[in-house]
Design a protein around this motif. Structure first.
Motif, mmCIF file in Angstrom:
data_model
loop_
_atom_site.group_PDB
_atom_site.id
_atom_site.type_symbol
_atom_site.label_atom_id
_atom_site.label_comp_id
_atom_site.label_asym_id
_atom_site.label_seq_id
_atom_site.Cartn_x
_atom_site.Cartn_y
_atom_site.Cartn_z
ATOM 1 N N ALA A 14 0.807 -1.218 0.000
ATOM 2 C CA ALA A 14 0.000 0.000 0.000
ATOM 3 C C ALA A 14 0.841 1.269 0.000
ATOM 4 O O ALA A 14 0.378 2.315 -0.460
ATOM 5 C CB ALA A 14 -0.919 0.003 1.227
ATOM 6 N N LEU A 15 2.069 1.192 0.487
ATOM 7 C CA LEU A 15 2.896 2.387 0.636
ATOM 8 C C LEU A 15 3.818 2.595 -0.560
ATOM 9 O O LEU A 15 4.028 1.691 -1.371
ATOM 10 C CB LEU A 15 3.725 2.275 1.920
ATOM 11 C CG LEU A 15 2.924 2.097 3.209
ATOM 12 C CD1 LEU A 15 3.864 1.840 4.388
ATOM 13 C CD2 LEU A 15 2.057 3.321 3.488
ATOM 14 N N GLU A 16 4.376 3.794 -0.629
ATOM 15 C CA GLU A 16 5.322 4.109 -1.691
ATOM 16 C C GLU A 16 6.538 3.188 -1.599
ATOM 17 O O GLU A 16 6.981 2.832 -0.499
ATOM 18 C CB GLU A 16 5.774 5.570 -1.554
ATOM 19 C CG GLU A 16 6.695 6.033 -2.661
ATOM 20 C CD GLU A 16 7.120 7.478 -2.475
ATOM 21 O OE1 GLU A 16 7.731 8.027 -3.406
ATOM 22 O OE2 GLU A 16 6.842 8.043 -1.404
ATOM 23 N N ARG A 17 7.040 2.785 -2.741
ATOM 24 C CA ARG A 17 8.190 1.881 -2.771
ATOM 25 C C ARG A 17 9.364 2.488 -1.993
ATOM 26 O O ARG A 17 9.691 3.657 -2.133
ATOM 27 C CB ARG A 17 8.614 1.607 -4.204
ATOM 28 C CG ARG A 17 9.813 0.673 -4.321
ATOM 29 C CD ARG A 17 10.130 0.367 -5.758
ATOM 30 N NE ARG A 17 9.047 -0.371 -6.398
ATOM 31 C CZ ARG A 17 9.082 -0.783 -7.676
ATOM 32 N NH1 ARG A 17 10.138 -0.508 -8.427
ATOM 33 N NH2 ARG A 17 8.058 -1.444 -8.182
ATOM 34 N N GLY A 18 9.988 1.674 -1.185
ATOM 35 C CA GLY A 18 11.121 2.135 -0.383
ATOM 36 C C GLY A 18 10.730 2.567 1.019
ATOM 37 O O GLY A 18 11.613 2.781 1.861
ATOM 38 N N THR A 19 9.423 2.683 1.282
ATOM 39 C CA THR A 19 8.986 3.044 2.627
ATOM 40 C C THR A 19 9.262 1.893 3.590
ATOM 41 O O THR A 19 8.976 0.744 3.282
ATOM 42 C CB THR A 19 7.482 3.366 2.644
ATOM 43 O OG1 THR A 19 7.215 4.451 1.745
ATOM 44 C CG2 THR A 19 7.021 3.754 4.043
ATOM 45 N N ARG A 20 9.836 2.206 4.735
ATOM 46 C CA ARG A 20 10.215 1.177 5.694
ATOM 47 C C ARG A 20 9.154 1.028 6.777
ATOM 48 O O ARG A 20 8.860 1.968 7.511
ATOM 49 C CB ARG A 20 11.574 1.524 6.321
ATOM 50 C CG ARG A 20 12.125 0.477 7.270
ATOM 51 C CD ARG A 20 13.596 0.810 7.569
ATOM 52 N NE ARG A 20 13.739 2.204 7.980
ATOM 53 C CZ ARG A 20 13.560 2.622 9.239
ATOM 54 N NH1 ARG A 20 13.233 1.758 10.162
ATOM 55 N NH2 ARG A 20 13.733 3.884 9.543
ATOM 56 N N VAL A 21 8.560 -0.148 6.853
ATOM 57 C CA VAL A 21 7.595 -0.452 7.901
ATOM 58 C C VAL A 21 8.352 -1.107 9.060
ATOM 59 O O VAL A 21 8.844 -2.228 8.935
ATOM 60 C CB VAL A 21 6.483 -1.384 7.395
ATOM 61 C CG1 VAL A 21 5.511 -1.716 8.526
ATOM 62 C CG2 VAL A 21 5.736 -0.739 6.225
ATOM 63 N N VAL A 22 8.470 -0.398 10.167
ATOM 64 C CA VAL A 22 9.212 -0.909 11.316
ATOM 65 C C VAL A 22 8.436 -2.027 11.997
ATOM 66 O O VAL A 22 8.966 -3.105 12.259
ATOM 67 C CB VAL A 22 9.505 0.226 12.324
ATOM 68 C CG1 VAL A 22 10.296 -0.304 13.524
ATOM 69 C CG2 VAL A 22 10.271 1.356 11.637
ATOM 70 N N ARG A 23 7.161 -1.778 12.281
ATOM 71 C CA ARG A 23 6.284 -2.782 12.891
ATOM 72 C C ARG A 23 4.867 -2.525 12.428
ATOM 73 O O ARG A 23 4.511 -1.390 12.087
ATOM 74 C CB ARG A 23 6.319 -2.716 14.426
ATOM 75 C CG ARG A 23 7.670 -3.010 15.057
ATOM 76 C CD ARG A 23 7.566 -2.947 16.574
ATOM 77 N NE ARG A 23 8.852 -3.171 17.219
ATOM 78 C CZ ARG A 23 9.707 -2.210 17.538
ATOM 79 N NH1 ARG A 23 9.432 -0.966 17.248
ATOM 80 N NH2 ARG A 23 10.862 -2.498 18.123
ATOM 81 N N SER A 24 4.048 -3.549 12.447
ATOM 82 C CA SER A 24 2.634 -3.378 12.117
ATOM 83 C C SER A 24 1.816 -4.359 12.944
ATOM 84 O O SER A 24 2.313 -5.388 13.396
ATOM 85 C CB SER A 24 2.386 -3.597 10.619
ATOM 86 O OG SER A 24 2.680 -4.922 10.245
#
Length: 220
Positions: free
Chosen positions: A163-173
């Motif tokens: 869902a996010l822009e490429r390269g965006t870092r998801v730390v935790r979800s």
């Protein structure tokens, strides 16, 4: 920089939201999000509201913004929604709260002037909710993204990285069965610096639904 949790501010925002939202019949989504925004000391809180949507979350975010001395901005799709939102905010809360800034337009134009987002809440019922997530520009210390009404999205294979822009870092979800489903993600800092990516000790956050008595515990 990195997100630093303030239990005292979170507690104050939570308790005030409980009192402010006493006339609403919704579950504890508003209280939880208010506590999180307050605890993270969010300075730019953005919500994407849909026409006819409930107001409790907006009230909770307004409470959090007051405690953090932050800026609360609401994105609505059209002028009709803007008028409805302002009217509901002025009459909805049990206590007087300042009406947030309201920006009218689709995701691209509405988010163009908003940089440094610390806390973002998107209603999954908005048809442009995916674009809002991709276009939001987070602050240098990272951000928290939350999607309300996640079950109504009817997308069983939803993934933050998609869902996010490429390269965006998801730390935790985490996905919480609160209200009609709540997807929450901690997004890495905009500059990608080492301090933003350095992991600190995990924190356990407990949320008790004031109406049902259910307790939800998740790790940040």
């Amino acid at each position: 920089m990195k997100l630093i949790w303030s239990p005292e501010t979170a507690s104050k925002a939570y308790l005030e939201t409980v009192n402010s939202c006493e006339k609403f019949t919704e579950s504890g989504v508003a209280e939880l999000l208010s506590a999180m925004a307050g605890g993270w000391n969010a300075k730019l809180i953005v919500e994407a509201w849909s026409h006819g949507g409930p107001m409790a979350t907006s009230v909770g975010l307004a409470v959090a913004a007051r405690h953090t001395c932050g800026r609360h901005v609401c994105i609505v799709p059209d002028e009709r929604s803007r008028q409805e939102y302002i009217k509901a905010m002025r009459s909805g809360a049990a206590v007087a709260l300042p009406v947030p800034e309201v920006v009218v337009g689709e995701a691209e134009e509405a988010l163009a002037g908003l940089s440094g987002v610390d806390f973002l809440v998107v209603d999954s019922k908005r048809r442009d909710f995916g674009r809002v997530l991709r276009l939001a520009r987070v602050s240098s210390r990272g951000a928290v993204f939350a999607c309300k009404n996640a079950w109504q999205r009817n997308v069983s294979g939803f993934r933050w990285q998609w869902a996010l822009e490429r390269g965006t870092r998801v730390v935790r979800s985490v996905f919480l069965p609160v209200g009609k489903g709540l997807d929450i993600a901690h997004i890495g800092s905009a500059n990608g610096g080492t301090e933003g990516s350095r992991k600190g000790p995990s924190r356990w956050i407990k949320h008790v639904d004031q109406r049902s008595g259910e307790e939800h515990v998740f790790r940040e």
